[in-house]
Write a protein that holds these residues in place. Structure first.
Motif, PDB file in Angstrom:
ATOM      1  N   ALA A  91       0.836  -1.201   0.000  1.00  0.00           N
ATOM      2  CA  ALA A  91       0.000   0.000   0.000  1.00  0.00           C
ATOM      3  C   ALA A  91       0.874   1.257   0.000  1.00  0.00           C
ATOM      4  O   ALA A  91       0.560   2.247  -0.670  1.00  0.00           O
ATOM      5  N   CYS A  92       1.984   1.211   0.744  1.00  0.00           N
ATOM      6  CA  CYS A  92       2.918   2.343   0.758  1.00  0.00           C
ATOM      7  C   CYS A  92       3.569   2.526  -0.609  1.00  0.00           C
ATOM      8  O   CYS A  92       3.726   3.649  -1.087  1.00  0.00           O
ATOM      9  N   ILE A  93       3.959   1.424  -1.230  1.00  0.00           N
ATOM     10  CA  ILE A  93       4.580   1.496  -2.561  1.00  0.00           C
ATOM     11  C   ILE A  93       3.585   2.037  -3.579  1.00  0.00           C
ATOM     12  O   ILE A  93       3.931   2.849  -4.455  1.00  0.00           O
ATOM     13  N   GLU A  94       2.336   1.603  -3.465  1.00  0.00           N
ATOM     14  CA  GLU A  94       1.297   2.098  -4.362  1.00  0.00           C
ATOM     15  C   GLU A  94       1.121   3.611  -4.196  1.00  0.00           C
ATOM     16  O   GLU A  94       1.011   4.353  -5.182  1.00  0.00           O
ATOM     17  N   THR A  95       1.105   4.068  -2.942  1.00  0.00           N
ATOM     18  CA  THR A  95       1.019   5.506  -2.677  1.00  0.00           C
ATOM     19  C   THR A  95       2.233   6.234  -3.236  1.00  0.00           C
ATOM     20  O   THR A  95       2.116   7.323  -3.816  1.00  0.00           O
ATOM     21  N   ALA A 100       4.430   9.769  -7.742  1.00  0.00           N
ATOM     22  CA  ALA A 100       5.478   9.804  -8.771  1.00  0.00           C
ATOM     23  C   ALA A 100       6.873   9.645  -8.178  1.00  0.00           C
ATOM     24  O   ALA A 100       7.850  10.165  -8.724  1.00  0.00           O
ATOM     25  N   ALA A 101       6.968   8.916  -7.065  1.00  0.00           N
ATOM     26  CA  ALA A 101       8.283   8.592  -6.513  1.00  0.00           C
ATOM     27  C   ALA A 101       8.948   7.549  -7.396  1.00  0.00           C
ATOM     28  O   ALA A 101       8.300   6.615  -7.866  1.00  0.00           O
ATOM     29  N   GLU A 102      10.239   7.692  -7.619  1.00  0.00           N
ATOM     30  CA  GLU A 102      10.934   6.760  -8.497  1.00  0.00           C
ATOM     31  C   GLU A 102      11.617   5.625  -7.761  1.00  0.00           C
ATOM     32  O   GLU A 102      11.840   4.554  -8.331  1.00  0.00           O
ATOM     33  N   LYS A 103      11.939   5.831  -6.467  1.00  0.00           N
ATOM     34  CA  LYS A 103      12.616   4.799  -5.684  1.00  0.00           C
ATOM     35  C   LYS A 103      12.009   4.746  -4.285  1.00  0.00           C
ATOM     36  O   LYS A 103      11.518   5.761  -3.775  1.00  0.00           O
ATOM     37  N   ALA A 104      12.078   3.562  -3.683  1.00  0.00           N
ATOM     38  CA  ALA A 104      11.619   3.382  -2.310  1.00  0.00           C
ATOM     39  C   ALA A 104      12.659   2.580  -1.551  1.00  0.00           C
ATOM     40  O   ALA A 104      13.014   1.465  -1.946  1.00  0.00           O
ATOM     41  N   VAL A 105      13.150   3.146  -0.450  1.00  0.00           N
ATOM     42  CA  VAL A 105      14.138   2.476   0.399  1.00  0.00           C
ATOM     43  C   VAL A 105      13.414   1.509   1.325  1.00  0.00           C
ATOM     44  O   VAL A 105      12.441   1.869   1.996  1.00  0.00           O
ATOM     45  N   LEU A 106      13.910   0.266   1.359  1.00  0.00           N
ATOM     46  CA  LEU A 106      13.269  -0.794   2.144  1.00  0.00           C
ATOM     47  C   LEU A 106      14.231  -1.357   3.179  1.00  0.00           C
ATOM     48  O   LEU A 106      15.362  -1.716   2.846  1.00  0.00           O
ATOM     49  N   ILE A 130      11.420  -9.540  -0.119  1.00  0.00           N
ATOM     50  CA  ILE A 130      12.140  -8.664  -1.045  1.00  0.00           C
ATOM     51  C   ILE A 130      11.702  -8.930  -2.477  1.00  0.00           C
ATOM     52  O   ILE A 130      11.409  -8.005  -3.244  1.00  0.00           O
ATOM     53  N   ARG A 131      11.652 -10.202  -2.851  1.00  0.00           N
ATOM     54  CA  ARG A 131      11.247 -10.541  -4.222  1.00  0.00           C
ATOM     55  C   ARG A 131       9.822 -10.073  -4.501  1.00  0.00           C
ATOM     56  O   ARG A 131       9.534  -9.514  -5.576  1.00  0.00           O
ATOM     57  N   GLU A 132       8.930 -10.306  -3.540  1.00  0.00           N
ATOM     58  CA  GLU A 132       7.527  -9.938  -3.731  1.00  0.00           C
ATOM     59  C   GLU A 132       7.362  -8.427  -3.853  1.00  0.00           C
ATOM     60  O   GLU A 132       6.650  -7.933  -4.746  1.00  0.00           O
ATOM     61  N   LEU A 133       8.008  -7.674  -2.977  1.00  0.00           N
ATOM     62  CA  LEU A 133       7.875  -6.223  -2.991  1.00  0.00           C
ATOM     63  C   LEU A 133       8.609  -5.604  -4.174  1.00  0.00           C
ATOM     64  O   LEU A 133       8.159  -4.599  -4.742  1.00  0.00           O
ATOM     65  N   ASP A 134       9.716  -6.210  -4.571  1.00  0.00           N
ATOM     66  CA  ASP A 134      10.441  -5.729  -5.749  1.00  0.00           C
ATOM     67  C   ASP A 134       9.573  -5.881  -6.991  1.00  0.00           C
ATOM     68  O   ASP A 134       9.501  -4.972  -7.835  1.00  0.00           O
ATOM     69  N   SER A 135       8.900  -7.011  -7.106  1.00  0.00           N
ATOM     70  CA  SER A 135       8.011  -7.241  -8.243  1.00  0.00           C
ATOM     71  C   SER A 135       6.837  -6.261  -8.219  1.00  0.00           C
ATOM     72  O   SER A 135       6.459  -5.697  -9.255  1.00  0.00           O
ATOM     73  N   PHE A 136       6.266  -6.050  -7.032  1.00  0.00           N
ATOM     74  CA  PHE A 136       5.157  -5.109  -6.916  1.00  0.00           C
ATOM     75  C   PHE A 136       5.618  -3.690  -7.241  1.00  0.00           C
ATOM     76  O   PHE A 136       4.896  -2.921  -7.893  1.00  0.00           O
ATOM     77  N   GLY A 137       6.826  -3.341  -6.795  1.00  0.00           N
ATOM     78  CA  GLY A 137       7.365  -2.025  -7.104  1.00  0.00           C
ATOM     79  C   GLY A 137       7.529  -1.807  -8.594  1.00  0.00           C
ATOM     80  O   GLY A 137       7.230  -0.725  -9.118  1.00  0.00           O
ATOM     81  N   GLU A 138       7.983  -2.836  -9.288  1.00  0.00           N
ATOM     82  CA  GLU A 138       8.144  -2.733 -10.737  1.00  0.00           C
ATOM     83  C   GLU A 138       6.801  -2.453 -11.402  1.00  0.00           C
ATOM     84  O   GLU A 138       6.708  -1.624 -12.317  1.00  0.00           O
ATOM     85  N   GLU A 139       5.747  -3.116 -10.938  1.00  0.00           N
ATOM     86  CA  GLU A 139       4.410  -2.891 -11.481  1.00  0.00           C
ATOM     87  C   GLU A 139       3.919  -1.474 -11.194  1.00  0.00           C
ATOM     88  O   GLU A 139       3.143  -0.909 -11.976  1.00  0.00           O
ATOM     89  N   SER A 140       4.370  -0.906 -10.077  1.00  0.00           N
ATOM     90  CA  SER A 140       3.928   0.431  -9.662  1.00  0.00           C
ATOM     91  C   SER A 140       4.847   1.530 -10.166  1.00  0.00           C
ATOM     92  O   SER A 140       4.595   2.714  -9.894  1.00  0.00           O
ATOM     93  N   GLY A 141       5.905   1.170 -10.864  1.00  0.00           N
ATOM     94  CA  GLY A 141       6.841   2.164 -11.376  1.00  0.00           C
ATOM     95  C   GLY A 141       7.785   2.708 -10.325  1.00  0.00           C
ATOM     96  O   GLY A 141       8.329   3.809 -10.479  1.00  0.00           O
ATOM     97  N   GLU A 143      11.209   1.760  -8.011  1.00  0.00           N
ATOM     98  CA  GLU A 143      12.336   0.852  -7.810  1.00  0.00           C
ATOM     99  C   GLU A 143      12.563   0.617  -6.319  1.00  0.00           C
ATOM    100  O   GLU A 143      12.731   1.566  -5.551  1.00  0.00           O
ATOM    101  N   ILE A 144      12.577  -0.642  -5.903  1.00  0.00           N
ATOM    102  CA  ILE A 144      12.816  -0.988  -4.500  1.00  0.00           C
ATOM    103  C   ILE A 144      14.319  -1.113  -4.266  1.00  0.00           C
ATOM    104  O   ILE A 144      15.010  -1.846  -4.977  1.00  0.00           O
ATOM    105  N   CYS A 145      14.811  -0.387  -3.258  1.00  0.00           N
ATOM    106  CA  CYS A 145      16.240  -0.353  -2.947  1.00  0.00           C
ATOM    107  C   CYS A 145      16.432  -0.798  -1.499  1.00  0.00           C
ATOM    108  O   CYS A 145      16.125  -0.044  -0.561  1.00  0.00           O
TER     109      CYS A 145
END
Length: 261
Positions: A91-95, A100-106, A130-141, A143-145
């Motif tokens: 939900a945070c990544i979706e927000t 229009a955030a390009e990266k999210a620190v995890l 990590i794999r699950e959230l990285d994949s979700f991040g890619e769908e949301s535009g 990048e999970i870091c």
């Protein structure tokens, strides 16, 4: 400094500084982006994504976010807690994507520690998250870091497993690496060896091997040595992470970082 953008991690979670003030001051100081901390006073349900996106555009800033971690248990051995925590991070990544955030620190971390829980109990869940959230991040535009953590999974010395078992990018935190025994030369070597997987850097200065976040340049980290690979063709983002509500210290930190770069 070609290909490198600089910004800062906002200290907005306490409410002492608003996200609007952080953006405005960041723009005034000449930063390229802000890294919005999505917790406390700027937790996702307290943010208006359209307003954040609009002000970032008005101020000419790019946007990154730092995902919450204090009470989130993506690696918990308890399935219901683990799954609920992953859904909250999604939900945070979706927000973040809506802003229009390009990266999210995890922080890929857990409070499930010995003696009750072993590394073998929790590490597979963390890697799966990590794999699950990285994949979700890619769908949301977005990048999970994944950030290296001080003294707990995953430290900088554990990232060989993240690199091998996930496709996620890394946030390299200098202060956390120092807690785990790295000096400036070690950081230089790590950034050189893994620059292709490191997308983001936290410059977390300290007076010793501690997680202090003092103003950049006021600690004892040899920034010029540690960040030398950044000057040699690396392309990514670098945040100063300073625990202060006084923007004068942030201005000084930017000057010190610019000098090092």
């Amino acid at each position: 400094m070609s290909g490198v953008r600089t910004g800062f991690v906002t200290q907005t979670h306490t409410g002492d500084v608003s996200w609007q003030e952080a953006m405005e001051e960041g723009s005034n100081l000449g930063f390229d982006f802000v890294e919005l901390y999505m917790d406390g006073a700027t937790e996702r349900t307290k943010l208006d994504p359209e307003a954040v996106r609009s002000l970032a555009g008005t101020e000419g800033l790019d946007l990154l976010v730092h995902l919450p971690f204090v009470d989130v248990e993506i690696g918990s051995p308890r399935e219901r807690i683990r799954e609920a925590s992953r859904e909250e991070q999604k939900a945070c990544i979706e927000t973040a994507g809506e802003m229009a955030a390009e990266k999210a620190v995890l922080h890929a971390s857990t409070h499930a520690t010995p003696p009750e829980w072993t590394r073998e109990d929790v590490e597979p869940h963390l890697l799966s998250a990590i794999r699950e959230l990285d994949s979700f991040g890619e769908e949301s535009g977005v990048e999970i870091c994944v950030e290296n953590l001080p003294g707990i999974l995953f430290t900088v010395h554990d990232f060989d497993r993240i690199f091998a078992k996930t496709d996620a990018a890394m946030t390299f935190d200098t202060g956390h690496a120092r807690v785990d025994g790295m000096n400036a030369e070690d950081m230089k070597s790590f950034l050189t060896d893994h620059g292709d997987r490191i997308s983001h850097i936290h410059v977390n200065d300290a007076r010793g091997p501690a997680d202090e976040h003092v103003p950049t340049g006021s600690g004892t980290l040899d920034l010029e040595t540690a960040l030398s690979p950044v000057r040699n063709g690396w392309s990514g983002t670098v945040s100063v992470e300073v625990y202060s509500f006084d923007f004068d210290y942030l201005e000084l930190s930017k000057r010190k970082l610019d000098d090092a770069l």
